[in-house]
Structure formats: structure tokens, C-alpha cells
Design a protein around this motif. Structure first.
Motif, PDB file in Angstrom:
ATOM      1  N   GLU A 222       0.816  -1.215   0.000  1.00 34.63           N
ATOM      2  CA  GLU A 222       0.000   0.000   0.000  1.00 34.63           C
ATOM      3  C   GLU A 222       0.849   1.264   0.000  1.00 34.63           C
ATOM      4  O   GLU A 222       0.617   2.188  -0.790  1.00 34.63           O
ATOM      5  N   ASP A 223       1.850   1.296   0.872  1.00 29.81           N
ATOM      6  CA  ASP A 223       2.691   2.493   0.964  1.00 29.81           C
ATOM      7  C   ASP A 223       3.454   2.734  -0.330  1.00 29.81           C
ATOM      8  O   ASP A 223       3.607   3.885  -0.771  1.00 29.81           O
ATOM      9  N   TYR A 224       3.926   1.645  -0.936  1.00 24.32           N
ATOM     10  CA  TYR A 224       4.661   1.765  -2.198  1.00 24.32           C
ATOM     11  C   TYR A 224       3.770   2.346  -3.292  1.00 24.32           C
ATOM     12  O   TYR A 224       4.175   3.242  -4.037  1.00 24.32           O
ATOM     13  N   GLU A 225       2.535   1.817  -3.394  1.00 25.41           N
ATOM     14  CA  GLU A 225       1.613   2.274  -4.435  1.00 25.41           C
ATOM     15  C   GLU A 225       1.134   3.702  -4.175  1.00 25.41           C
ATOM     16  O   GLU A 225       0.943   4.473  -5.110  1.00 25.41           O
ATOM     17  N   ILE A 226       0.951   4.036  -2.902  1.00 23.26           N
ATOM     18  CA  ILE A 226       0.562   5.412  -2.556  1.00 23.26           C
ATOM     19  C   ILE A 226       1.655   6.380  -2.973  1.00 23.26           C
ATOM     20  O   ILE A 226       1.394   7.451  -3.532  1.00 23.26           O
ATOM     21  N   GLU A 227       2.914   6.000  -2.733  1.00 21.99           N
ATOM     22  CA  GLU A 227       4.034   6.852  -3.117  1.00 21.99           C
ATOM     23  C   GLU A 227       4.142   6.970  -4.636  1.00 21.99           C
ATOM     24  O   GLU A 227       4.412   8.062  -5.171  1.00 21.99           O
ATOM     25  N   LYS A 228       3.920   5.849  -5.335  1.00 19.95           N
ATOM     26  CA  LYS A 228       3.980   5.869  -6.801  1.00 19.95           C
ATOM     27  C   LYS A 228       2.879   6.770  -7.372  1.00 19.95           C
ATOM     28  O   LYS A 228       3.117   7.547  -8.303  1.00 19.95           O
ATOM     29  N   ARG A 230       1.488   9.202  -5.727  1.00 20.41           N
ATOM     30  CA  ARG A 230       1.814  10.582  -5.340  1.00 20.41           C
ATOM     31  C   ARG A 230       2.760  11.220  -6.356  1.00 20.41           C
ATOM     32  O   ARG A 230       2.628  12.402  -6.706  1.00 20.41           O
ATOM     33  N   LYS A 231       3.718  10.439  -6.861  1.00 18.16           N
ATOM     34  CA  LYS A 231       4.663  10.961  -7.844  1.00 18.16           C
ATOM     35  C   LYS A 231       3.951  11.328  -9.148  1.00 18.16           C
ATOM     36  O   LYS A 231       4.238  12.352  -9.764  1.00 18.16           O
ATOM     37  N   LYS A 232       3.015  10.461  -9.571  1.00 13.58           N
ATOM     38  CA  LYS A 232       2.239  10.763 -10.775  1.00 13.58           C
ATOM     39  C   LYS A 232       1.389  12.015 -10.558  1.00 13.58           C
ATOM     40  O   LYS A 232       1.260  12.863 -11.447  1.00 13.58           O
ATOM     41  N   ASP A 233       0.803  12.104  -9.356  1.00 11.73           N
ATOM     42  CA  ASP A 233      -0.025  13.261  -9.029  1.00 11.73           C
ATOM     43  C   ASP A 233       0.825  14.528  -8.988  1.00 11.73           C
ATOM     44  O   ASP A 233       0.397  15.611  -9.424  1.00 11.73           O
ATOM     45  N   GLU A 234       2.057  14.388  -8.492  1.00 15.87           N
ATOM     46  CA  GLU A 234       2.951  15.539  -8.430  1.00 15.87           C
ATOM     47  C   GLU A 234       3.345  16.004  -9.834  1.00 15.87           C
ATOM     48  O   GLU A 234       3.433  17.213 -10.099  1.00 15.87           O
ATOM     49  N   GLU A 235       3.568  15.042 -10.739  1.00 18.28           N
ATOM     50  CA  GLU A 235       3.880  15.388 -12.128  1.00 18.28           C
ATOM     51  C   GLU A 235       2.702  16.121 -12.771  1.00 18.28           C
ATOM     52  O   GLU A 235       2.893  17.102 -13.509  1.00 18.28           O
ATOM     53  N   TYR A 236       1.488  15.633 -12.489  1.00 15.26           N
ATOM     54  CA  TYR A 236       0.287  16.275 -13.030  1.00 15.26           C
ATOM     55  C   TYR A 236       0.124  17.685 -12.475  1.00 15.26           C
ATOM     56  O   TYR A 236      -0.172  18.634 -13.207  1.00 15.26           O
ATOM     57  N   ARG A 237       0.355  17.811 -11.156  1.00 11.01           N
ATOM     58  CA  ARG A 237       0.264  19.134 -10.532  1.00 11.01           C
ATOM     59  C   ARG A 237       1.299  20.079 -11.121  1.00 11.01           C
ATOM     60  O   ARG A 237       1.005  21.235 -11.443  1.00 11.01           O
ATOM     61  N   GLY A 238       2.537  19.574 -11.288  1.00  7.54           N
ATOM     62  CA  GLY A 238       3.597  20.399 -11.843  1.00  7.54           C
ATOM     63  C   GLY A 238       3.285  20.865 -13.256  1.00  7.54           C
ATOM     64  O   GLY A 238       3.531  22.029 -13.612  1.00  7.54           O
ATOM     65  N   ALA A 239       2.728  19.955 -14.072  1.00 16.92           N
ATOM     66  CA  ALA A 239       2.365  20.321 -15.448  1.00 16.92           C
ATOM     67  C   ALA A 239       1.273  21.379 -15.456  1.00 16.92           C
ATOM     68  O   ALA A 239       1.304  22.316 -16.273  1.00 16.92           O
ATOM     69  N   ASN A 240       0.295  21.244 -14.539  1.00 17.54           N
ATOM     70  CA  ASN A 240      -0.779  22.238 -14.443  1.00 17.54           C
ATOM     71  C   ASN A 240      -0.246  23.593 -13.984  1.00 17.54           C
ATOM     72  O   ASN A 240      -0.674  24.645 -14.481  1.00 17.54           O
ATOM     73  N   ILE A 241       0.688  23.562 -13.047  1.00 20.28           N
ATOM     74  CA  ILE A 241       1.261  24.821 -12.561  1.00 20.28           C
ATOM     75  C   ILE A 241       2.036  25.518 -13.680  1.00 20.28           C
ATOM     76  O   ILE A 241       1.934  26.742 -13.869  1.00 20.28           O
ATOM     77  N   LYS A 242       2.819  24.746 -14.446  1.00 20.84           N
ATOM     78  CA  LYS A 242       3.574  25.335 -15.553  1.00 20.84           C
ATOM     79  C   LYS A 242       2.641  25.941 -16.595  1.00 20.84           C
ATOM     80  O   LYS A 242       2.899  27.040 -17.109  1.00 20.84           O
TER      81      LYS A 242
END
Length: 592
Positions: A222-228, A230-242
Motif C-alpha cells: 500500500e505504501d509503495y503504491e501510494i508513493e507511486k 503521489r509521484k504521478k499526481d505531483e507530475e500532473y500538478r507540476g504540469a498544471n502549474i507550468k
């Protein structure tokens, strides 16, 4: 642009409604000028005029007509705006329904390798979020762009009829805004393509984890998948911010330029009033319509922003929209009016995926009604071989024949509807057990559904369920054991009364007693003739077969009956000795 031509093509059937909406939008926005015209006349005649009191006394009927004109234009514009919006909605919903239906049909009719190239989450994104952006383009972006252009053009024409000098002063900001918008457009496209790609990756990650939640829990990941995730979500957030920063970089310049119009009017308009180039009523009219020039300038950036979002989404939708399957009906394919017999023959069949050869020069024949078992190590090509029969794939060389005719010369619907398939990886729908078994024929009688469940040894556990055959199974059969799902899958394959029954390791999750019962049912319990092709690893499944085919590295290494194959060294004899605990060579020496 191609995307816009594609939109127009899909508006077929709603084009008249959409064009009518665009025309009404132009008329509605042009009517703002009429209201200001009436207002300027009232001010110049009955307020700022030196003879205002006399005009009010002598021409009161004119005042009433001007007021009535303002009210009438406002009410008419409101009514037309409502009608216009209804037309936009009707046309856009009809268009998106057409596209979504076409896309789903395209996806359903694709070859098997299509699903290897496209991830489920990506396809879902194209069917939902990307299509919403396409509809937004038609119902909002285009309509508002037309409305704002009409409003800007009508206002500027009106300004020029009042005083060209004032109009030219107001237009000084237009080149600035146009230049800034062009710069913004060049940077917005790549930014929104990145947003779209990261959104697809995020949806895929979510879909895979929800579908594979049991595996995640089984391995405590669970923790591994949550972190994975989170990274995808962070990439999406970063793309939206840019993407947002690109917009925020240029929007203040556009906003300042549009806001400067008020200052320009105050200075230039005031000066021209002093010089008596403008009357008080005309100044008020221009001031009242200044928003009609400023807002389109401000909104231009927003529409360019949305346009690039549309381009990114439409590109992904169009990619699937025009995707053509390679495995289709040939024009000269025969239309079989009678049910297929079930004769199958492979002639020098070779099949590869990329550079990897899966099947190499495979040849054998199965007569109608025979039971054939295919065995071999994992990766030897067993599943690929049976997938060539219903044309899930086409072979590279050689021929696959059904009833003496190349499968390419059969209509796909006729061929596949004559074949029943049950696989080890069972897919059950979120529906009743009855509906899952009768999936191949929704009009199937309930008694026959129960009969098929009996033949597959599924009736006993189904009868013990609270709602029996009306029990709703969860997504992909959640709530049922692996063996129970396999038995329902087998019942579903039998229920279509196929000419060819393909069982791909279908009894791997059932106990030996149940497997024996199923074998007896298949050998003597069916009320129709069919050719049975069974992929199995248990010797118990192959003992009574008419023919056993052993695959090794994509080639047939051995072929024969059970008694023939255990008499000499080979894969089959090794499996037999391992599963039965009998040493065939020693037994042979004792017998001698």
C-alpha cells in the motif's frame, strides 16, 4: 486546422442548428449597441440639450418610444440569448454523443494488439476528460469567441459612426493585445500537451491500482503504491502549474492593456467633448460600451488558453477516432448461412510478435467432434495458437482453416459466434450470474442457463447463494473464488452451443473431483456436436483425448494419444511421471 475540420464533420445533422446559434449570437451582441443608441438619444434630447425642458414637454411621446425601445431591445436580446444557448447545447451534445459512440465502436472493434499499445486509463481519459474538452470548445469557446468578436466589431463600428478620432484612440491598444496573445499562444500549446499526458498517466495509475487492489494488499504494498501515485499526481500538478504560469505571465499585460481603455476615453473623450466633437449622450454611449471593447480583449487570452487545451485533447481523441483495425472482413469473405462443422487445420503456420517468433511452421488437423489437448511449457505458444482460430491475430505465413476454408475467408461475426472460449483469466461483468452465463444470447431460456451451469459443475454453489442465479457478482467476479469464476466462464462458453469449444486452462483452479465431473459432462453431456480444444497441464485432462499436441518453443515436438505418448521419452511422459508418481520405463521393464 484539421481538428476544426474534424469538429465540423461531426456536427453533421446539427450544423443548421449550430449556424443558427452563431447567427443569433452575433445578433444578440450587436443589440447592445442599439440600447446605447437609444440611451444617447435620450441624454442628448431630454437631459443635456439646452431645450431639454421644451423637448420633454413637446416630445414626451418620443421619450416614451425611446424608453420602450430600450426595454424592448433588452427583452428581445435576453430571449434570443436563451434560444441561442439552447441551440449551442443541443448541437454540442448531439456532436459529442456521435463522437463518443463512434469512439466506443472503434475501441470495441480493434485488434488484440491495440489493447497492448493503449493503457486502460489512457482510453478512459480520451472517452471522458478529452471529450469534455471537445464539447467545451463547441459549446463555449467558439460561441463566446464569435459573440465577443461580434460585440467588439459592432461597438467599434458604432464608435466610428459617432467620431472616428475617438474610435482610433480606443483602438490603439488592439495591436498590443494581439501581439501579447500571439506570444502566449506559442508557449501554451506544449504546456497543455504535457498536462494531457500527465493526466492520462495519473488515470492509468489509479485504474491499475483499483483493479489490482487485492494484489497490493496481498504483498502489503500500500505504501509503495501510494508513493507511486503521489509521484504521478505531483507530475500532473507540476504540469498544471507550468501551464497556469504561462497564462499568468501574459494575462496581466492583456488585462492592463484592456483596462487602459478607460484612461484613454477619459483623456481623449474629454478633450473631444471640449472641442465639441462629441456630445454628452455620445460620450455616455461610448463609455457604456467600453466594456464591449475591453472584455473581448481580456477574454482573448482565455479563449486562446482553452483553444490549446482543446487541441491537445482533440489530438488524442482523433488518434483513436481514425484508428483502423487490421483484422476485418474481406469483401470476398463467404457468408455462412449454416452453422460451422468444426473441422480445423493448421498448414505451416508461423506467427511472430515483433522480432520474436511465437509459432514456427506448425501443421496439424482436427476433425469435427474430436477432443484435442494442447500441452507445453509456459511460453511455448499454446494460447497464441488457439487465438489464431477466431482470428484474434492473423498468422504471418501459412493458413488456418476452419471447415476447409481459410479463416480470413469467413465473416468475423460468423466465425467468432461459432466458437466458445473460456480462459483461465476470467472476466465476469457486474451483473447477475444468469446474465453472465447467457452473455452470448440475451434471450436464452432460464432452464438452459441452469443446464449449462450443471454441465460446468457450477449449479451446486450457485444454488447455495442468497439470490441463486439472480445474485449480482462484483466487478470481474469479486466475491467468487477462482474455481467458481472458471465454472461460470465454462458455462458461458457452452451456452452458445459452439461448433468449436476452446478451453484455455479452464479447470486449473478446480479440484480433481470437479474436474472429473466437468470432463464427463463435456464428453457425453452436451446436447450438440462440437470440436473441443483444451489447453491443460493436468494429465487427467488429456487421458481420453483423441489427440494430444505438445508444443515446444513454438514448434510441435510430439503428437499422439495418451497411450502413444507415454511409450517414448518426451515432455508428455515426464509430466505423466511427475503427476502420477509412476516410472514408465521401470514399469515397462517389469512388464517384460
Amino acid at each position: 486546422m484539421f481538428q476544426l475540420r474534424w469538429l465540423w464533420a461531426n456536427l453533421k445533422g446539427s450544423r443548421a442548428v449550430y449556424i443558427c446559434a452563431l447567427v443569433l449570437s452575433v445578433v444578440c451582441n450587436a443589440m447592445f449597441v442599439a440600447a446605447q443608441f437609444f440611451q444617447s438619444k435620450i441624454i442628448d434630447t431630454f437631459i443635456s440639450n439646452k431645450q431639454a425642458a421644451e423637448n420633454l414637454r413637446d416630445h414626451r411621446d418620443l421619450l416614451l418610444w425611446l424608453i420602450a425601445g430600450m426595454i424592448g431591445v433588452t427583452l428581445l436580446r435576453t430571449s434570443l440569448t436563451y434560444t441561442c444557448n439552447m441551440y449551442y447545447e443541443k448541437a454540442s451534445q448531439a456532436m459529442i454523443y456521435r463522437i463518443r459512440t463512434h469512439l466506443f465502436r472503434k475501441i470495441e472493434n480493434q485488434d488484440m494488439d491495440f489493447y497492448d499499445r493503449y493503457r486502460t486509463g489512457d482510453l478512459m481519459t480520451r472517452l471522458t476528460g478529452d471529450l469534455d474538452m471537445v464539447r467545451h470548445m463547441v459549446s463555449w469557446v467558439i460561441s463566446n469567441t464569435v459573440a465577443n468578436l461580434a460585440l467588439f466589431a459592432a461597438s467599434m463600428i458604432y464608435f466610428f459612426t459617432i467620431d472616428y478620432r475617438t474610435a482610433l484612440c480606443i483602438m490603439t491598444m488592439t495591436p498590443v493585445i494581439f501581439f501579447v496573445t500571439r506570444l502566449f499562444s506559442r508557449h501554451a500549446g506544449p504546456a497543455y500537451r504535457k498536462v494531457r499526458e500527465t493526466s492520462s498517466a495519473l488515470n492509468t495509475a489509479a485504474q491499475e491500482n483499483i483493479s489490482g487492489n487485492r494484489v497490493v494488499k496481498a504483498f502489503a504494498k500500500e505504501d509503495y503504491e501510494i508513493e507511486k501515485f503521489r509521484k504521478k499526481d505531483e507530475e500532473y500538478r507540476g504540469a498544471n502549474i507550468k501551464a497556469a504560469m504561462v497564462w499568468l505571465k501574459y494575462h496581466p499585460i492583456i488585462d492592463i492593456a484592456a483596462g487602459a481603455l478607460s484612461v484613454i476615453l477619459l483623456i481623449c473623450g474629454g478633450y473631444f467633448m471640449i472641442k465639441q466633437h462629441l456630445t454628452m449622450g455620445q460620450y455616455v454611449a461610448i463609455s457604456g460600451l467600453l466594456w464591449a471593447v475591453g472584455n473581448p480583449m481580456r477574454n482573448m487570452g482565455t479563449y486562446v488558453n482553452d483553444f490549446h487545451r482543446f487541441m491537445a485533447s482533440a489530438g488524442k481523441v482523433i488518434e483513436i477516432y481514425y484508428e483502423a483495425p487490421r483484422i476485418v472482413d474481406r469483401e470476398d469473405a463467404a457468408e455462412n448461412k449454416e452453422k460451422l462443422r468444426g473441422d480445423i487445420e493448421f498448414k505451416n503456420v508461423t506467427f511472430s510478435i515483433g522480432e520474436k517468433k511465437i509459432l514456427d511452421n506448425v501443421s496439424f488437423k482436427i476433425n469435427a467432434g474430436e477432443t484435442v489437448v494442447i500441452m507445453g511449457e509456459t511460453g511455448s505458444g499454446k494460447t497464441t495458437l488457439v487465438n489464431l482460430i477466431p482470428r484474434f491475430f492473423d498468422c504471418d505465413r501459412g493458413e488456418v482453416l476452419v471447415d476447409g476454408r481459410n479463416v480470413r475467408m469467413h465473416k468475423l461475426h460468423t466465425l467468432r459466434s461459432s466458437i466458445g472460449i473460456a480462459t483461465q483469466d476470467v472476466m465476469l461483468y457486474s451483473d447477475t450470474i444468469d446474465s453472465n452465463i447467457a452473455y452470448g444470447d440475451s434471450d436464452m431460456e432460464e432452464e438452459y442457463v441452469k443446464r449449462c451451469a450443471e454441465l460446468s459443475a457450477a449449479s451446486d454453489f450457485i444454488e447455495k447463494l442468497p439470490d441463486k442465479y439472480e445474485t449480482i457478482v462484483g466487478e470481474r467476479g469479486v466475491g467468487l473464488s477462482g474455481g467458481q469464476k472458471q465454472r461460470i466462464s465454462l458455462a458461458r462458453a457452452i451456452a452458445v452451443r459452439p461448433a468449436v469449444l476452446i478451453l484455455d486452462d479452464t479447470t486449473s483452479a478446480v479440484d480433481m473431483e470437479t474436474e472429473h465431473y466437468i470432463q464427463q459432462s463435456l464428453s457425453g453431456g452436451l446436447d450438440f456436436e462440437c470440436t473441443k480444444i483444451i489447453i491443460a497441464q493436468r494429465i487427467s485432462s488429456s487421458k481420453n483425448a483423441d489427440k494430444i499436441i505438445i508444443l515446444e518453443n513454438g514448434k510441435i515436438s510430439d503428437m499422439g494419444t495418451h497411450d502413444e505418448l507415454i511409450k517414448h521419452e518426451g515432455y508428455y511422459r515426464q509430466i505423466y511421471e511427475l503427476q502420477s508418481g509412476i516410472n514408465c520405463a521401470a514399469e515397462s521393464e517389469v512388464t517384460v
